[in-house]
Design an enzyme around this catalytic site. Structure first.
Site, PDB file in Angstrom:
ATOM      1  N   LEU A   6       0.832  -1.220   0.000  1.00 50.31           N
ATOM      2  CA  LEU A   6       0.000   0.000   0.000  1.00 50.31           C
ATOM      3  C   LEU A   6       0.855   1.254   0.000  1.00 50.31           C
ATOM      4  O   LEU A   6       0.451   2.302  -0.482  1.00 50.31           O
ATOM      5  CB  LEU A   6      -0.907   0.015   1.231  1.00 50.31           C
ATOM      6  CG  LEU A   6      -2.046  -1.006   1.246  1.00 50.31           C
ATOM      7  CD1 LEU A   6      -2.672  -1.086   2.628  1.00 50.31           C
ATOM      8  CD2 LEU A   6      -3.089  -0.644   0.203  1.00 50.31           C
ATOM      9  N   GLY A  29       6.883   4.070   4.198  1.00 54.74           N
ATOM     10  CA  GLY A  29       7.092   5.229   5.070  1.00 54.74           C
ATOM     11  C   GLY A  29       8.482   5.178   5.627  1.00 54.74           C
ATOM     12  O   GLY A  29       9.330   4.427   5.146  1.00 54.74           O
ATOM     13  N   GLY A  87      11.172   3.898   7.441  1.00 56.15           N
ATOM     14  CA  GLY A  87      11.580   2.665   8.119  1.00 56.15           C
ATOM     15  C   GLY A  87      10.640   1.489   7.944  1.00 56.15           C
ATOM     16  O   GLY A  87      10.822   0.459   8.581  1.00 56.15           O
ATOM     17  N   THR A 122       7.173  -0.655   5.568  1.00 54.57           N
ATOM     18  CA  THR A 122       6.303  -0.839   4.410  1.00 54.57           C
ATOM     19  C   THR A 122       4.914  -1.200   4.919  1.00 54.57           C
ATOM     20  O   THR A 122       4.781  -1.907   5.922  1.00 54.57           O
ATOM     21  CB  THR A 122       6.848  -2.005   3.539  1.00 54.57           C
ATOM     22  OG1 THR A 122       8.208  -1.709   3.210  1.00 54.57           O
ATOM     23  CG2 THR A 122       6.056  -2.176   2.269  1.00 54.57           C
ATOM     24  N   LYS A 175       1.389  -2.811   8.779  1.00 54.59           N
ATOM     25  CA  LYS A 175       2.577  -1.942   8.706  1.00 54.59           C
ATOM     26  C   LYS A 175       3.750  -2.696   9.324  1.00 54.59           C
ATOM     27  O   LYS A 175       3.695  -3.085  10.489  1.00 54.59           O
ATOM     28  CB  LYS A 175       2.295  -0.655   9.469  1.00 54.59           C
ATOM     29  CG  LYS A 175       3.432   0.333   9.480  1.00 54.59           C
ATOM     30  CD  LYS A 175       2.921   1.657  10.019  1.00 54.59           C
ATOM     31  CE  LYS A 175       4.017   2.643  10.249  1.00 54.59           C
ATOM     32  NZ  LYS A 175       3.508   3.953  10.638  1.00 54.59           N
ATOM     33  N   ASP A 221       2.444  14.792  14.626  1.00 54.47           N
ATOM     34  CA  ASP A 221       2.816  14.689  13.215  1.00 54.47           C
ATOM     35  C   ASP A 221       1.574  14.700  12.315  1.00 54.47           C
ATOM     36  O   ASP A 221       1.440  13.877  11.408  1.00 54.47           O
ATOM     37  CB  ASP A 221       3.632  13.405  12.985  1.00 54.47           C
ATOM     38  CG  ASP A 221       4.478  13.471  11.715  1.00 54.47           C
ATOM     39  OD1 ASP A 221       4.669  14.583  11.173  1.00 54.47           O
ATOM     40  OD2 ASP A 221       4.944  12.419  11.263  1.00 54.47           O
TER      41      ASP A 221
HETATM   42  N1  ATP Z   1      -4.235   1.594   7.437  1.00 56.68           N
HETATM   43  C1  ATP Z   1      -3.888   1.875   6.173  1.00 56.68           C
HETATM   44  N2  ATP Z   1      -4.726   1.586   5.157  1.00 56.68           N
HETATM   45  C2  ATP Z   1      -4.394   1.888   3.879  1.00 56.68           C
HETATM   46  N3  ATP Z   1      -3.228   2.470   3.505  1.00 56.68           N
HETATM   47  C3  ATP Z   1      -2.342   2.764   4.470  1.00 56.68           C
HETATM   48  C4  ATP Z   1      -2.607   2.494   5.845  1.00 56.68           C
HETATM   49  N4  ATP Z   1      -1.553   2.910   6.587  1.00 56.68           N
HETATM   50  C5  ATP Z   1      -0.675   3.422   5.707  1.00 56.68           C
HETATM   51  N5  ATP Z   1      -1.137   3.339   4.436  1.00 56.68           N
HETATM   52  C6  ATP Z   1      -0.444   3.787   3.207  1.00 56.68           C
HETATM   53  O1  ATP Z   1       0.924   3.505   3.336  1.00 56.68           O
HETATM   54  C7  ATP Z   1       1.688   4.718   3.211  1.00 56.68           C
HETATM   55  C8  ATP Z   1       2.883   4.651   4.132  1.00 56.68           C
HETATM   56  O2  ATP Z   1       2.416   4.758   5.471  1.00 56.68           O
HETATM   57  P1  ATP Z   1       3.395   4.983   6.703  1.00 56.68           P
HETATM   58  O3  ATP Z   1       2.553   5.227   7.901  1.00 56.68           O
HETATM   59  O4  ATP Z   1       4.371   3.864   6.773  1.00 56.68           O
HETATM   60  O5  ATP Z   1       4.260   6.252   6.296  1.00 56.68           O
HETATM   61  P2  ATP Z   1       3.885   7.795   6.011  1.00 56.68           P
HETATM   62  O6  ATP Z   1       2.961   8.281   7.083  1.00 56.68           O
HETATM   63  O7  ATP Z   1       3.405   7.961   4.590  1.00 56.68           O
HETATM   64  O8  ATP Z   1       5.297   8.490   6.102  1.00 56.68           O
HETATM   65  P3  ATP Z   1       6.180   8.733   7.405  1.00 56.68           P
HETATM   66  O9  ATP Z   1       6.629   7.407   7.888  1.00 56.68           O
HETATM   67  O10 ATP Z   1       7.285   9.582   6.889  1.00 56.68           O
HETATM   68  O11 ATP Z   1       5.294   9.447   8.385  1.00 56.68           O
HETATM   69  C9  ATP Z   1       0.710   5.855   3.544  1.00 56.68           C
HETATM   70  O12 ATP Z   1       1.078   7.064   2.942  1.00 56.68           O
HETATM   71  C10 ATP Z   1      -0.613   5.300   3.016  1.00 56.68           C
HETATM   72  O13 ATP Z   1      -0.725   5.594   1.635  1.00 56.68           O
END
Ligand code: ATP
Length: 321
Positions: A51, A54, A56, A58, A74, A168
């Site tokens: 999906l 982020g 550190g 996936t 995650k 954040d």
């Molecule tokens: N519960 C979820 N359902 C659907 N997609 C998700 C979900 N959580 C995260 N994602 C997708 O995965 C991506 C990466 O999420 P993650 O929380 O790892 O990092 P981020 O918030 O984008 O970046 P950072 O780690 O820098 O804050 C998100 O931008 C979103 O598109």
């Protein structure tokens, strides 16, 4: 618009971190929330697609083999020297265990693999993030922005009631479910103000959305701030970004480096509000983007602001594909 899209990916500027504090101890699996179904192990889940990525980790779309229900998983991996990141993840797990609100992305279980990865099983947010929505639609209508702001405020009201500062709030941490409802996600930088994770301020967030008192504590009396007002500031930046379609506090051609962000956020005149915005949106954003955290609007005050309370319809982001 290409420039605007490119610039969306340049905002993850980070502050350096103070030393870590001891992390809460959690091993193997821990169930989260009273209504969580029983997830025995990671083997119960089948990976479907990625999906997103982020800091550190996936995020995978997964299917629960028994029920065929779809979730997001995650997975955070750690280098041997990544003590700080592991600590943040531990904080995230600790926080998620305490959270159960329709305005916050639900976490159903936390697993630790033999290889030391941490896995958070979350509700799947079908329509991705607000960041994705903005990349697709470029700007949002005011009634939609108002709906987003209301849900974020309700989520913050719940979190702050638990003494949790999110720390954040930004478009990529606001996720949209199948009904188009926005929920707050990603507690990687949150802190519990009173509790296990509060010794020192180990939180970091994305600089572009950080308040003046977090960026320049000396000038803006950040040492005495409780952190809740910082979440309100970040919401103000998000609201303006949804309206103008790009990061709003510096000019479109300007490089969003530390110095430019610091100048824009901490110094200068009152922010110019977009002329085409309604007086309600302008006033709401101004209350959020008050540089002095003591004078800034509070979550309770803003829930009652005409930009939220006079909203014409309940539209949220139902049209994002
Ligand atoms: N519960 C979820 N359902 C659907 N997609 C998700 C979900 N959580 C995260 N994602 C997708 O995965 C991506 C990466 O999420 P993650 O929380 O790892 O990092 P981020 O918030 O984008 O970046 P950072 O780690 O820098 O804050 C998100 O931008 C979103 O598109």
């Amino acid at each position: 618009m290409t420039l605007v899209r490119e610039r969306r990916h340049h905002h993850a500027l980070r502050l350096s971190l103070p030393p870590p504090i001891p992390a809460p101890d959690f091993r193997h699996r821990s169930q989260v929330g009273p209504t969580s179904p029983d997830f025995e192990s990671l083997a119960d889940l089948e990976k479907l697609t990625v999906l997103g990525h982020g800091n550190g980790g996936t995020v995978y779309k997964v299917r629960h083999r028994k029920s065929a229900s779809v979730y997001a998983l995650k997975v955070l991996r750690f280098d041997e020297d990544a003590t700080v990141i592991r600590h943040q993840a531990a904080c995230e797990a600790e926080i998620l265990k305490r959270v159960d609100s329709p305005f916050i992305v639900k976490c159903l279980a936390v697993f630790e693999t033999i290889g030391g990865e941490l896995c958070f099983l979350m509700e799947h947010m079908e329509r991705g993030s607000l960041h994705d929505a903005l990349c697709l639609r470029e700007i949002l209508q005011e009634d939609i922005i108002s709906g987003v702001a209301e849900r974020v405020l309700r989520g913050l009201h719940y979190l702050h009631g638990l003494q949790i500062v999110h720390g954040d709030i930004k478009p990529s941490n606001l996720l949209i479910d199948g009904n188009g409802d926005v929920k707050i996600a990603d507690f990687g930088v949150s802190k519990i103000v009173v509790g296990t994770c509060n010794a020192g301020d180990t939180c970091m967030g994305t600089c572009a959305y950080m308040s003046p008192e977090r960026i320049d504590p000396e000038r803006w009396d950040g040492d005495n701030a409780d952190g809740f007002a910082g979440d309100v500031w970040s919401l103000g930046v998000v609201v303006l970004e949804c309206f103008v379609g790009h990061y709003p506090l510096i000019g479109i051609g300007e490089k969003p480096d530390w110095a430019a962000l610091m100048c824009a956020i901490c110094f200068g005149e009152r922010f110019e509000m977009p002329e085409t915005a309604s007086p309600e949106l302008r006033s709401f954003a101004r209350r959020c983007l008050e540089r002095d955290w003591r004078k800034r609007g509070t979550v309770v005050e803003l829930l009652d602001h005409p930009f939220i309370s006079n909203r014409k319809c309940g539209d949220l982001i139902r049209t994002v594909e």
